[in-house]
Enzyme design. Structure first.
Site, PDB file in Angstrom:
ATOM      1  N   LYS A  83      74.330 -27.390  67.689  1.00  0.00           N
ATOM      2  CA  LYS A  83      73.042 -26.738  67.963  1.00  0.00           C
ATOM      3  C   LYS A  83      72.045 -27.808  68.427  1.00  0.00           C
ATOM      4  O   LYS A  83      72.113 -28.962  67.962  1.00  0.00           O
ATOM      5  CB  LYS A  83      72.551 -26.070  66.681  1.00  0.00           C
ATOM      6  CG  LYS A  83      71.213 -25.330  66.798  1.00  0.00           C
ATOM      7  CD  LYS A  83      70.881 -24.644  65.477  1.00  0.00           C
ATOM      8  CE  LYS A  83      69.576 -23.871  65.536  1.00  0.00           C
ATOM      9  NZ  LYS A  83      69.281 -23.187  64.261  1.00  0.00           N
ATOM     10  N   SER A 120      68.505 -18.228  64.539  1.00  0.00           N
ATOM     11  CA  SER A 120      68.112 -19.056  65.659  1.00  0.00           C
ATOM     12  C   SER A 120      69.280 -19.787  66.333  1.00  0.00           C
ATOM     13  O   SER A 120      69.148 -20.239  67.466  1.00  0.00           O
ATOM     14  CB  SER A 120      67.077 -20.087  65.201  1.00  0.00           C
ATOM     15  OG  SER A 120      67.650 -20.957  64.242  1.00  0.00           O
ATOM     16  N   SER A 154      69.859 -18.395  59.868  1.00  0.00           N
ATOM     17  CA  SER A 154      70.155 -18.686  61.274  1.00  0.00           C
ATOM     18  C   SER A 154      71.606 -18.992  61.612  1.00  0.00           C
ATOM     19  O   SER A 154      71.944 -19.132  62.781  1.00  0.00           O
ATOM     20  CB  SER A 154      69.297 -19.847  61.756  1.00  0.00           C
ATOM     21  OG  SER A 154      68.031 -19.353  62.073  1.00  0.00           O
TER      22      SER A 154
END
Ligand code: GLN
Length: 478
Positions: A77, A152, A176
């Site tokens: 990420k 997210s 997330s």
């Protein structure tokens, strides 16, 4: 043709010589290229991952000792630092910024021979539930591109969902990893707070943040966790115990599982998701496990407590992006310093991040501190105490992961409160520091997948993974 099932099967083929790491890298690079429209990646390390694959292939052929994640193709990420690689938290304020060191998780992956193929799109500074708050644009759900992948860590989830990497790392401050895993139909695990070092993870809310793992099966998540967990001199909040062995054997244990009655009866819960979880508990009971409904009166306080505490921490953490030390700066410097800060931060941060910084500054301000911040801390303390009590009597907790399935892009943007409230089932684990996982067990009549969430006591990842392995093996509904 290259086909990936799990880490063990892949590594077996590598050591038998029927495939190579380079075959795997070429496969994933072409898949990434084919699915560029999903917008899952923000950087692709093509040249470097090919080179690494070649050197790993040589190492193996020479008979040298190979690492536990030998040849595993993994995506990160865009909040997990990798030295000399771009890291931006999908924000304009860090665009073009290169990491000057690697996170501990990345160091450990590399030590064990993993191949990092790129970094993935996410909501700006990991704030969001749809991956629409990104300077790189939204990520699309591979099952239905009109729908959001969740957030997210949307890009990391889609990387695994669409077969663009074998596994990926995300971060989970309030759901997330688990929420996008639910929306994408894959496994998403958030370990206990303090299991994986946060060194080199861009901070959103430091007492909640935890790196998490996306995979297609529980065994892979366990293998990656085994490598990246464990003590670290750069993060004093990490559990100092030696990292555990999470390898999963066959499991015939009978579990005692709790179900939060108030959560199951919550008005926001889709009736098919509710039925899915109730059917699962019935099947578990039929097979000799114990499932009991217990009260959880604080259910309506957890989302407000989460947003008060995390925005407060975010307002402090994000104060470092001032245009002076690093990242984007507004170069029109003929003004005073305050105007310079305002312009840099005003232009550098997106709307959601600015909203949270303001909310956080407000709840920490004199006069409101006790009414909001102290109260939310009290809720958190009560939750921690109650949770300890629950796990004196139960091995695990079962919950939905999200009250609805993935929805159309743009829909929730108009209703931010509804979006925050949809975090109702995930924030509990972050408030209390316990581990949680979303397992892709169900499919809704609207065609989208949804998950069951399992939670266990703090630092009991082994039970979490063992029970999850069993659930995914015996109780998958489609
Ligand atoms: N949806 C939550 C939020 O917007 C979760 C974020 C996260 O876990 N990073 O705060």
């Amino acid at each position: 043709m290259f086909y990936y099932q799990n880490i063990s099967q892949y590594q077996k083929q590598l050591f038998e010589g029927s495939i190579s790491c380079l075959d795997a890298v070429e496969h994933y690079l072409s898949k990434i290229n084919e699915h560029r429209d999903l917008n899952a990646f923000v950087q692709i390390y093509d040249v470097e991952s090919r080179q690494r694959a070649i050197s790993l292939d040589e190492k193996r052929k020479k008979g040298k000792t190979c690492g536990k994640l030998h040849g595993i193709v993994i995506a990160l990420k865009d909040v997990i630092c990798y030295k000399d690689h771009n890291i931006s938290a999908s924000s304009a304020i860090l665009k073009n910024f290169n990491s000057i060191y690697s996170s501990t998780a990345v160091e450990k992956l590399l030590q064990e021979d993993a191949i990092i193929i790129g970094n993935c799109n996410c909501d700006e500074f990991a704030m969001g539930s749809t991956n629409e708050n990104s300077v790189y644009g939204r990520v699309k759900n591979a099952l239905d591109p009109a729908k959001v992948p969740g957030g997210s860590s949307g890009g990391s989830a889609v990387a695994v969902q669409a077969g663009l990497s074998m596994v990926s790392l995300g971060s989970d401050t309030g759901g997330s990893v688990r929420q996008p895993a639910d929306f994408c139909g894959i496994v998403g695990m958030k370990p206990s707070y303090g299991t994986i070092s946060r060194h080199g993870l861009i901070a959103y809310a430091s007492s909640f943040d935890q790196i998490g793992i996306f995979s297609k099966n529980v065994e892979d998540a366990a293998k990656v966790l085994e490598v990246i967990s464990g003590k670290d001199e750069y993060d004093s909040t990490v559990n100092q115990k030696k990292s555990e062995n999470f390898s999963l054997g066959s499991n015939s244990k009978k579990y005692k599982i709790a179900l939060f009655k108030n959560a199951m009866e919550h008005e926001s819960l889709d009736h098919e998701i509710k039925k899915g979880i109730y059917d699962l508990s019935k099947n578990l009971k039929d097979d000799g496990h114990i499932v009991e409904e217990i009260n959880f009166e604080l259910i309506d306080f957890i989302v407000p407590a989460y947003y008060v505490l995390t925005t407060a921490e975010a307002s402090a953490n994000l104060s470092r992006y001032d245009g002076v030390r690093y990242g984007y700066r507004d170069t029109n410097n003929d003004e005073d310093l305050t105007t310079f800060y305002k312009r840099t931060r005003g232009n550098g941060f997106g709307k959601e991040v600015k909203k949270r910084i303001m909310l956080g500054s407000f709840v920490l301000s004199e006069g409101y501190y006790d009414a909001y911040f102290t109260k939310a801390q009290q809720v958190r303390n009560i939750l921690v105490t109650q949770t300890k009590e629950i796990f004196k009597n139960f091995d695990a907790l079962l919950l939905p992961t999200v009250p609805q399935t993935a929805f159309e892009a743009g829909r929730m943007q108009k209703d931010p409160i509804a979006m925050y409230l949809a975090d109702i089932y995930t924030v509990y684990a972050n408030l209390t520091g316990i581990p949680g996982i979303s397992l892709p067990l169900f499919k809704h009549s609207n065609g989208m997948p949804f998950g069951a969430q399992v939670l266990t006591n703090k630092h009991n990842e082994l039970t979490l993974l063992e029970l999850s392995g069993l659930l995914l093996k015996d109780y998958k509904k489609y």
